[in-house]
Design a protein around this motif. Structure first.
Motif, short mmCIF file in Angstrom:
data_model
loop_
_atom_site.label_atom_id
_atom_site.label_comp_id
_atom_site.label_asym_id
_atom_site.label_seq_id
_atom_site.Cartn_x
_atom_site.Cartn_y
_atom_site.Cartn_z
N MET A 1 0.82 -1.22 0.00
CA MET A 1 0.00 0.00 0.00
C MET A 1 0.84 1.26 0.00
N ASP A 2 0.30 2.33 -0.63
CA ASP A 2 0.96 3.63 -0.54
C ASP A 2 0.45 4.37 0.71
N GLY A 3 1.00 5.56 0.96
CA GLY A 3 0.68 6.30 2.18
C GLY A 3 -0.80 6.59 2.36
N ASP A 4 -1.49 6.94 1.27
CA ASP A 4 -2.92 7.25 1.36
C ASP A 4 -3.74 6.01 1.71
N GLN A 5 -3.36 4.89 1.07
CA GLN A 5 -4.09 3.64 1.34
C GLN A 5 -3.86 3.20 2.78
N LEU A 6 -2.64 3.38 3.26
CA LEU A 6 -2.35 3.03 4.66
C LEU A 6 -3.15 3.89 5.62
#
Ligand SMILES: Nc1ncnc2c1ncn2[C@@H]1O[C@H](COP(=O)(O)OP(=O)(O)O)[C@@H](O)[C@H]1O
Ligand SMILES: [Mg+2]
Length: 228
Positions: free
Chosen positions: A77-82
């Protein structure tokens, strides 16, 4: 019945590099936590407890290894998804309560609901009900500095739970309070686990606190060991 684990970690590694020196904070961590479990992670200062908590809570990512939360692979996951996953799945409680000063108990508990996009009336209602469930119905408009340590930590627990997360992560939640208050906080966590099936992972270096959990794990130099 064999429910899927809430979190599943395999061969997780995490190092910090500081001034060119590598500190291996977590090594070869394997861990499953099932829904409804109450797990204590113990270990001396510097053993990697907070590092593990940050990764469990999707505040940081491992260098290597696998971590699945509710069947979702967080290492992809990227930062937004996390951030989205974190807001939906996890409630945090810290040693220092981390309440907003000059902000009432009610408004503190409403804060995560603002980020979740919930309207004002509904926010108030949920925050009030959660504070009442924590025995703080008489303290809704108190400011953090007007609360005892135990009350402040119960506000923090209410704030962690108002979004109905699937996992409560607590890093030394009794680290800043006296023995009687510590017992009060642990009784509340016991009740939330037993009566509501809340999954709790709690970090502590106190044996008395860890006794409340139904499973205890021990971190030593970044390695996880079982403990009776
Ligand atoms: N941001 C950081 N930068 C460099 N080293 C760190 C950082 N955070 C933690 N460490 C080091 O990683 C190890 C584990 O730290 P931590 O997870 O905070 O342990 P604990 O919570 O058990 O006291 C320690 O050696 C600590 O000094
Ligand atoms: Mg720590």
């Amino acid at each position: 019945m064999n429910a899927a684990p809430l979190l599943q970690i395999r061969d997780l590694q995490k190092a910090y590099v500081l001034d060119g020196v590598t500190i291996q904070a977590l090594r070869d961590i394997d861990l499953n936590v099932e829904p409804g479990e109450f797990v204590a992670i113990m270990g001396p200062s510097g053993s990697g407890k907070s590092t593990l908590m940050y990764i469990l809570g999707c505040l940081d990512v491992p260098d290597a290894g696998n971590y699945q939360l509710h069947g979702q692979d967080i290492t992809r996951m990227d930062g937004d998804q996390l951030a989205t996953l974190r807001n939906r799945e996890i409630g945090f409680v810290f040693q220092n309560f981390n309440l907003l000063p000059r902000t009432s108990a009610l408004e503190n508990v409403e804060t995560p609901l603002i980020y979740a996009g919930i309207g004002k009336t509904e926010r108030r209602k949920k925050a009030r009900a959660t504070l009442e469930r924590m025995g703080l119905g008489e303290r809704l408009y108190h400011l953090p500095n007007q609360l005892s340590g135990g009350q402040a930590q119960r506000v923090a627990i209410a704030r962690a739970l108002v979004t109905q997360p699937s996992l409560l992560l607590a890093d030394e939640p009794t680290g800043n309070v006296d023995t009687a208050t510590s017992a009060e906080i642990m009784t509340l966590l016991d009740e939330l686990n037993r009566q509501e099936g809340l999954t709790i992972v709690l970090i502590t270096h106190e044996q008395e606190v860890a006794k409340h959990a139904r499973r205890r794990l021990f971190l030593r130099d970044g390695r996880l060991e079982m403990q009776a």
